[in-house]
Design an enzyme around this catalytic site. Structure first.
Site, short mmCIF file in Angstrom:
data_model
loop_
_atom_site.label_atom_id
_atom_site.label_comp_id
_atom_site.label_asym_id
_atom_site.label_seq_id
_atom_site.Cartn_x
_atom_site.Cartn_y
_atom_site.Cartn_z
N ALA A 27 -7.23 -20.48 31.37
CA ALA A 27 -5.77 -20.36 31.25
C ALA A 27 -5.16 -21.74 31.42
CB ALA A 27 -5.22 -19.40 32.31
N ALA A 28 -3.98 -21.92 30.84
CA ALA A 28 -3.25 -23.19 30.97
C ALA A 28 -1.78 -22.89 31.20
CB ALA A 28 -3.44 -24.04 29.71
N ALA A 29 -1.17 -23.57 32.15
CA ALA A 29 0.23 -23.33 32.48
C ALA A 29 0.99 -24.66 32.54
CB ALA A 29 0.33 -22.58 33.80
N ASP A 35 7.60 -18.32 43.41
CA ASP A 35 7.37 -18.35 41.96
C ASP A 35 6.55 -17.14 41.52
OD1 ASP A 35 7.42 -19.32 39.37
OD2 ASP A 35 5.71 -20.65 39.65
N GLN A 37 -4.40 -26.56 34.20
CA GLN A 37 -5.20 -25.55 33.54
C GLN A 37 -6.38 -25.17 34.43
OE1 GLN A 37 -5.49 -27.91 30.03
NE2 GLN A 37 -7.64 -28.47 30.38
N VAL A 38 -6.93 -23.97 34.18
CA VAL A 38 -7.90 -23.38 35.09
C VAL A 38 -9.23 -23.15 34.38
CG1 VAL A 38 -8.41 -21.40 36.58
CG2 VAL A 38 -6.06 -22.26 36.40
#
Length: 804
Positions: free
Chosen positions: A219-221, A377, A225-226
């Site tokens: 995943a990328a935010a 958040d 990223q992970v």
């Protein structure tokens, strides 16, 4: 062996401004990864394979025999106070203008932002002029363009898009679907750069630490990223989060530009409105949150502290899981944590979303109102349904990069404001808003209260508002800033952001969701469990009307709320409706058990007072009605063909301490007539009692032969309600602690009724009632002893704390 501990003062700031530090506990030699904090319901296995106990931060930690090499790093502790949460306007200015060419770069950034957003706004304007703004193909295209524009502009704008992605009441569904991609599907940066950052931060090659490492990010935010990996020495699955390159420099420029823009906006608002909100301070809170998130050590420490506080809270749900952080493998730009396999709540069917919303709501309210430390958040990417492992089916709460603290006085003011709003007690609500710093201390109440009445009343019972969500209320509150000096405290902006985000998730599962109304049970339990004078005052605000009488519907709603039952949107009539009693509410046995439990210890004195008042009204009314029948009973029989003889006057009555007095005078002393308010209140109590017993009010009102026969029939063939009451009392009698509570209640009622007669007659109760009062008290006092001696040892020895 136990490791020595010391207090660690991390440079993590709360939501109210720079300077207040959070506290945690870490081992002094850095030899323990502090993996002891995890979900309360799960068990962990140490590196030798043996189960080990759950360990709190405040407890000494015993290390496993074979320590992994990664756990021996001490640089996490040595440079912990260099955490990048030291935001200040001066620091941002220096970062944005640190080189001679930086000013030019800032101007380029301003132009980039203005052109990008301006072009998108121009396209929307063109679509409106040409009548194409609602065409599906055009809407889909514009939604994708907005997502791409925010992604292009970088982390600060991606954060804004994440918030909008959870507001179905603000953003249309087409745009929401695209913006949801910003939560975990932002374009990633090159893997080679990510691997270089990991090796640089950990100080060793990746293959020395991990036996397996995903080639591409999972995943990328906005900030990183992970990747999924497996620890070489333990074989555990972990998530490795890597920060985007140059994130700090990009965000610093954005914040510098925003600060200059906000300064201009502040001057315009101050000139043309009565609003006193400090937008510069709001930006500082937002900026500090971003800076805190950019140091992943903050996130790890925040997660540890959150787990500790939730575990120590009496409201915590065991269905919430917080992933464990590996401190030895965490640095400013790399965060290694327990792997959670799950899916976002917003991807679930509506019925599943509703069930998880209940858990998430309880967890958030615990953070907000109980422990005062909350996740700032909570977008859908940070709220997952766990799909695999021992915690499958539970709610995972991840990413603690942004948290804030709320002082106890502010938590109490929030609860108080909720109740005063429901009561339309505007004067008390002004006090709450002053305590929360929404209004200045020198507020002009004569000017403010009419405005509050006009703006807030539509959201209450009978107000007629079509939507009862938090976002709509917030917008209406902001609309009155032209009239009153309403401001938003900086830390409250974080709370509002979290509330609107969670509400948005809930609305996706239930369009009729009412967040404040659904939170009422939690508020009730918090008030009932708090034994302060302010909580007692709030209970009275909830239950009593202006004449000091209990509102039966309020009492029913409160008892149901205390047991977790709340009316649905069809039954309630407002943003919060404390008069709405759920159709499928608590059973009689549940209510009885609740009233005898420690949770109701603050409620019982109020109920005892009302039971005493109700019995007093009932006995006075029935005594006077019975006395009115006396002349007819004393009248001599009428002889045929003779006029009726007058009834003799009632004989005088002897009252101890007073002497022999006329019967009429004795009745006036012992049972004075009910005034109109008391009569109305008695009728409401009779209706409540009739509904509880399953009989008609007429059967209780008129002591006729037929009604007495009906009551006897009810005793031999009881209604369903009466049977349920009997079953509840029978169950209750099997517990000595419950018997002691009942004993205390009955004694209080007897003593209160005796005191009322003492006050009316001026004669001490012991003299007025003689041995009868003593016998009654002794009979009640011996009740629990007589029944308790017949109970099993386990029941008799149970705690009697309920009787407090």
């Amino acid at each position: 062996m136990q490791l020595p501990l010391k207090e660690f003062r991390g440079c993590v700031r709360d939501g109210r401004g720079v300077g207040e530090q959070q506290r945690s506990v870490l081992p002094t030699n850095g030899q323990m990864p502090l993996r002891g904090l995890h979900s309360r319901s799960s068990r962990r296995v140490d590196h030798t394979g043996a189960p080990r106990r759950h360990v709190r931060l405040a407890a000494a930690v015993s290390p496993p025999p074979a320590m992994p090499k990664y756990a021996q790093r001490s640089d996490f502790l040595q440079d912990s106070c260099s955490l990048t949460s030291t935001y200040s306007p001066e620091y941002v200015r220096q970062r944005a203008l640190e080189t001679p060419g930086s000013l030019f770069n800032v101007l380029v950034r301003v132009t980039d932002i203005a052109v990008s957003l301006g072009l998108f706004a121009g396209k929307l304007w063109t679509d409106r002029l040409t009548g194409q703004e609602d065409e599906p193909d055009i809407v889909k295209k514009r939604a994708a363009e907005l997502r791409d524009t925010l992604t292009y502009l970088g982390p600060s704008f991606i954060k804004a898009g994440q918030v909008l992605a959870n507001r179905p009441d603000i953003v249309r569904e087409d745009y929401m679907n695209e913006l949801c991609c910003l939560q975990d599907d932002v374009p990633s940066f090159p893997d080679e750069i990510a691997f270089e950052i990991i090796e640089e931060e950990l100080g060793k090659p990746i293959d020395q630490v991990f036996s397996s490492f995903s080639e591409r990010p999972i995943a990328a935010a906005s900030l990183g990223q992970v990747y999924k990996a497996v620890l070489r020495e333990t074989g555990e699955d972990v998530a490795v989060k890597v920060q985007r390159p140059n994130a700090l420099a990009t965000i610093s420029k954005d914040l510098y530009v925003l600060r200059r823009a906000v300064g201009v906006y502040q001057q315009i608002v101050s000139r043309f409105t009565a609003q006193t909100t400090d937008y510069q301070e709001l930006l500082s809170v937002f900026a500090e949150g971003l800076f805190t998130e950019m140091d992943f050590r903050n996130e790890a420490l925040n997660g540890l502290r959150m787990q500790e506080l939730l575990d120590s809270s009496e409201f915590c749900s065991s269905d919430v899981v917080i992933p464990v952080s590996y401190m030895g493998l965490t640095s400013r730009r790399v965060h290694t944590m327990e792997w959670i396999q799950g899916v976002k709540l917003t991807t679930l069917p509506p019925e599943e979303i509703r069930s998880f919303v209940k858990v998430g709501q309880e967890a958030f309210l615990t953070q907000l109102l109980e422990i005062g430390y909350f996740h700032g958040d909570p977008h859908p990417g940070n709220l997952l349904k766990i799909t695999e492992g021992p915690n499958a089916g539970k709610l995972a709460l991840i990413d603690f990069g942004l948290v804030a603290e709320i002082p106890s006085k502010d938590r109490e003011a929030m609860v108080s404001a909720t109740i005063h709003l429901a009561n339309r007690d505007w004067d008390a609500l002004v006090d709450d808003f002053i305590a929360l710093e929404f209004l200045p201390r020198d507020s002009d109440r004569a000017r403010i209260i009419p405005v509050m009445d006009r703006v807030l009343s539509p959201y209450l019972r009978g107000g007629g508002a079509a939507a009862y969500n938090f976002s709509a209320l917030s917008q209406d509150l902001l609309s009155v800033t032209l009239e009153i000096p309403f401001s938003v405290p900086p830390y409250m902006s974080l709370i509002a952001r979290s509330v609107v985000t969670l509400e948005g998730i809930a609305l996706s599962g239930d369009p009729q969701y009412q967040m404040v109304a659904q939170a009422y049970p939690f508020v009730v339990r918090k008030v009932l469990r708090n034994d302060s004078n302010s909580s007692m005052a709030l209970l009275q605000d909830i239950l009593f009307d202006n004449d000091g009488k209990v509102k039966p519907t309020r009492l029913g709603a409160l008892l149901n709320a205390g047991l977790g039952y709340v009316a649905d949107a069809k039954q309630s009539a407002g943003f919060i409706d404390i008069d709405a009693v759920p159709d499928d509410g608590a059973s009689v046995s549940e209510v009885v058990a609740f009233l005898l439990s420690p949770e109701a210890r603050e409620l019982r004195p109020l109920l005892v007072r009302e039971i005493s008042n109700g019995l007093d009204l009932f006995l006075r009314d029935r005594f006077r009605k019975a006395y009115a029948l006396l002349p007819g009973l004393l009248a001599p029989p009428r002889l045929p063909f003779l006029p009726a003889l007058p009834s003799p006057p009632p004989p005088p009555v002897f009252l101890p301490g007073i002497g022999l007095i006329a019967a009429d005078e004795a009745v006036e002393k012992l049972a004075p007539p009910l005034n109109s308010a008391e009569q109305v209140y008695l009728v409401s109590l009779m209706e409540l009692t009739a509904n509880l017993l399953g009989v008609s009010v007429a059967e209780l009102e008129s002591p006729t032969a037929s009604s007495i026969q009906g009551m006897l029939q009810m005793a031999t063939n009881p209604s369903e309600q009466v049977q349920e009451i009997g079953d509840a009392l029978n169950t209750m009698s099997g517990n000595r602690a419950n018997l002691e509570v009942v004993q205390a209640i009955v004694l209080d009622v007897v003593n209160t009724l005796a005191s009322k007669q003492e006050e009316r007659t001026g004669v001490p109760a012991e003299q007025l009632f003689g041995p009868g009062l003593f016998i009654a008290r002794q009979a009640v006092s011996g009740l629990s002893n007589r029944l308790g001696s017949q109970l099993p040892a386990s029941s008799s020895s149970s705690s009697s704390s309920n009787s407090s």
